[in-house]
Structures are given as structure tokens and as C-alpha cells.
Motif scaffolding. Structure first.
Motif, short mmCIF file in Angstrom:
data_model
loop_
_atom_site.label_atom_id
_atom_site.label_comp_id
_atom_site.label_asym_id
_atom_site.label_seq_id
_atom_site.Cartn_x
_atom_site.Cartn_y
_atom_site.Cartn_z
N LEU A 168 0.86 -1.18 0.00
CA LEU A 168 0.00 0.00 0.00
C LEU A 168 0.90 1.23 0.00
CD1 LEU A 168 -2.76 -0.93 2.60
CD2 LEU A 168 -2.85 -1.11 0.12
N HIS A 169 0.62 2.15 -0.93
CA HIS A 169 1.41 3.37 -1.09
C HIS A 169 0.49 4.58 -1.05
CE1 HIS A 169 5.22 1.60 -2.69
NE2 HIS A 169 4.41 0.61 -2.98
N ALA A 170 1.03 5.71 -0.62
CA ALA A 170 0.33 6.97 -0.79
C ALA A 170 0.43 7.34 -2.26
CB ALA A 170 0.97 8.05 0.08
N PRO A 171 -0.61 7.92 -2.83
CA PRO A 171 -0.58 8.28 -4.26
C PRO A 171 0.15 9.59 -4.50
CG PRO A 171 -2.72 8.78 -3.34
CD PRO A 171 -1.93 8.14 -2.24
N ASP A 172 0.73 9.71 -5.70
CA ASP A 172 1.31 10.99 -6.11
C ASP A 172 0.21 11.83 -6.76
OD1 ASP A 172 0.94 9.97 -8.68
OD2 ASP A 172 3.07 9.68 -9.08
N ALA A 173 0.58 12.94 -7.39
CA ALA A 173 -0.40 13.86 -7.99
C ALA A 173 -1.19 13.20 -9.12
CB ALA A 173 0.31 15.11 -8.50
N ARG A 174 -0.60 12.19 -9.79
CA ARG A 174 -1.29 11.49 -10.88
C ARG A 174 -2.12 10.32 -10.39
NH1 ARG A 174 4.27 10.87 -13.35
NH2 ARG A 174 3.93 9.02 -12.14
N GLY A 175 -2.06 10.04 -9.06
CA GLY A 175 -2.78 8.90 -8.51
C GLY A 175 -2.01 7.60 -8.57
N GLU A 176 -0.72 7.68 -8.92
CA GLU A 176 0.14 6.51 -8.98
C GLU A 176 0.85 6.31 -7.63
OE1 GLU A 176 0.44 4.43 -11.61
OE2 GLU A 176 -1.15 5.61 -12.54
N PRO A 177 1.24 5.07 -7.30
CA PRO A 177 1.96 4.83 -6.04
C PRO A 177 3.25 5.65 -5.99
CG PRO A 177 1.30 2.76 -7.04
CD PRO A 177 1.01 3.84 -8.05
N SER A 178 3.52 6.26 -4.84
CA SER A 178 4.73 7.07 -4.69
C SER A 178 5.49 6.66 -3.44
CB SER A 178 4.37 8.56 -4.62
OG SER A 178 3.68 8.84 -3.43
N GLY A 179 6.79 6.82 -3.49
CA GLY A 179 7.63 6.59 -2.33
C GLY A 179 7.64 5.14 -1.86
N ASP A 180 8.18 4.96 -0.67
CA ASP A 180 8.22 3.63 -0.07
C ASP A 180 6.82 3.21 0.36
OD1 ASP A 180 10.99 3.44 -0.32
OD2 ASP A 180 11.34 4.41 1.62
N ALA A 181 6.61 1.92 0.40
CA ALA A 181 5.30 1.39 0.81
C ALA A 181 5.02 1.74 2.28
CB ALA A 181 5.27 -0.12 0.62
N LEU A 182 3.79 2.15 2.55
CA LEU A 182 3.37 2.37 3.93
C LEU A 182 3.13 1.03 4.63
CD1 LEU A 182 0.83 5.28 3.41
CD2 LEU A 182 3.16 5.43 4.28
N LEU A 183 2.67 0.05 3.85
CA LEU A 183 2.44 -1.30 4.37
C LEU A 183 2.88 -2.29 3.31
CD1 LEU A 183 1.17 -3.30 6.46
CD2 LEU A 183 -0.97 -3.04 5.19
N ARG A 184 3.65 -3.29 3.74
CA ARG A 184 4.07 -4.37 2.84
C ARG A 184 3.82 -5.69 3.55
NH1 ARG A 184 8.98 -2.78 1.77
NH2 ARG A 184 8.42 -1.91 -0.24
N ILE A 185 3.18 -6.61 2.86
CA ILE A 185 2.93 -7.95 3.40
C ILE A 185 3.39 -8.95 2.35
CG2 ILE A 185 1.23 -9.58 4.32
CD1 ILE A 185 -0.55 -7.16 4.99
N ASP A 186 4.34 -9.80 2.72
CA ASP A 186 4.88 -10.77 1.77
C ASP A 186 3.83 -11.80 1.36
OD1 ASP A 186 7.36 -9.54 1.79
OD2 ASP A 186 8.18 -10.88 3.31
N LEU A 187 3.05 -12.28 2.32
CA LEU A 187 2.06 -13.32 2.02
C LEU A 187 0.84 -13.18 2.91
CD1 LEU A 187 1.22 -16.06 0.67
CD2 LEU A 187 2.31 -17.17 2.63
N ILE A 188 -0.32 -13.21 2.29
CA ILE A 188 -1.60 -13.33 3.00
C ILE A 188 -2.20 -14.63 2.49
CG2 ILE A 188 -3.91 -12.39 3.39
CD1 ILE A 188 -2.75 -9.64 2.64
N GLY A 189 -2.53 -15.51 3.40
CA GLY A 189 -3.13 -16.78 3.01
C GLY A 189 -4.34 -17.08 3.87
N VAL A 190 -5.42 -17.47 3.23
CA VAL A 190 -6.65 -17.81 3.93
C VAL A 190 -7.23 -19.08 3.31
CG1 VAL A 190 -9.00 -17.07 4.49
CG2 VAL A 190 -7.17 -15.40 4.46
N ASP A 191 -7.53 -20.04 4.14
CA ASP A 191 -8.24 -21.24 3.71
C ASP A 191 -9.55 -21.29 4.48
OD1 ASP A 191 -6.12 -21.89 2.14
OD2 ASP A 191 -5.34 -23.46 3.43
N LEU A 192 -10.63 -21.21 3.76
CA LEU A 192 -11.98 -21.19 4.34
C LEU A 192 -12.64 -22.54 4.09
CD1 LEU A 192 -14.26 -19.38 5.55
CD2 LEU A 192 -14.89 -18.83 3.22
#
Length: 127
Positions: free
Chosen positions: A41-65
Motif C-alpha cells: 500500500l502506497h500513498a498516491p502521487d499527484a497522478r494517482g500513482e503509487p509514490s515513495g516507499d510502501a506504507l504497508l508491505r505484506i509478503d504473504l496473505i493466506g486464507v483457507d476457508l
């Protein structure tokens, strides 16, 4: 690519005013498996594109329901895992936190609850 999952991730990030990236998505509806690899997850720049370092990074999310539980109206998770979580929290020169503009305030939460809760009708006094 599971387009429904991609849309869900992007819409949830956009609701927080953030941009979402990932490396790989997989969704197995019959088996009840969900995997997201390399989520950022990144804060957007003026064009709405990801900018700078990630505010949140998750290598793996896994769910088995357990899909059989869904027929009974239950949500029974056989597995839920997060691996490699990196959350960047910084205080800016003006004293505000970098997440301040992306998280709902308590007033927002109160307004959301108030909009969804229906008042009970007043009891009638029958004598």
C-alpha cells in the motif's frame, strides 16, 4: 488473474486514499483458498500513482476457508496467515502521522454506525 479479488483490493485501498500493488493473486473458490503475495500500500502521487516507499508491505496473505461451513451460514477458517509484515509509521515535521489522512476518524466511524443502525420503535404502553 482473479479480477474480483483485484477489484476488491483496489477498492479497499482507494477507500483509504491509498494505491495498491501486488505480485501475485490466487483465488480458489471451490477449495476456499485465497493467496496474495507481495501486497503493498502506497500513498498516491499527484497522478494517482503509487509514490515513495510502501506504507504497508505484506509478503504473504493466506486464507483457507472451509467452504462446507458456508452452507450453514458459518465462516470457518482452516488457516489464516500473514508473513513478512512491514508497517511504516512516521511523524512528519508538522507533527502529523503519515497514516493520519488514510484512516477513518472516530467521528467517521460513529457516523457510519449511526447510518446503519435503525432505531427501535418505542414500546407501546397498553393497559
Amino acid at each position: 488473474m482473479p479480477f474480483g479479488l483485484a477489484w476488491f483490493l483496489e477498492s479497499q485501498a482507494a477507500a483509504l486514499g491509498l494505491c495498491c500493488r501486488w505480485q501475485e493473486l490466487s483465488l480458489g473458490l471451490l477449495a476456499g483458498e485465497l493467496r496474495v503475495q507481495g501486497l503493498e500500500l502506497h500513498a498516491p502521487d499527484a497522478r494517482g500513482e503509487p509514490s515513495g516507499d510502501a506504507l504497508l508491505r505484506i509478503d504473504l496473505i493466506g486464507v483457507d476457508l472451509r467452504t462446507t461451513a458456508l452452507f450453514g451460514g458459518d465462516h470457518d477458517f482452516a488457516l489464516a496467515e500473514l508473513d513478512g509484515v512491514d508497517l511504516r509509521v512516521e511523524r512528519r515535521a508538522d507533527g502529523a502521522w503519515n497514516w493520519a489522512g488514510h484512516l477513518p476518524t472516530s467521528a467517521d466511524a460513529t457516523a457510519s454506525v449511526a447510518a446503519t443502525v435503525q432505531p427501535l420503535s418505542a414500546p407501546t404502553n397498553s393497559r
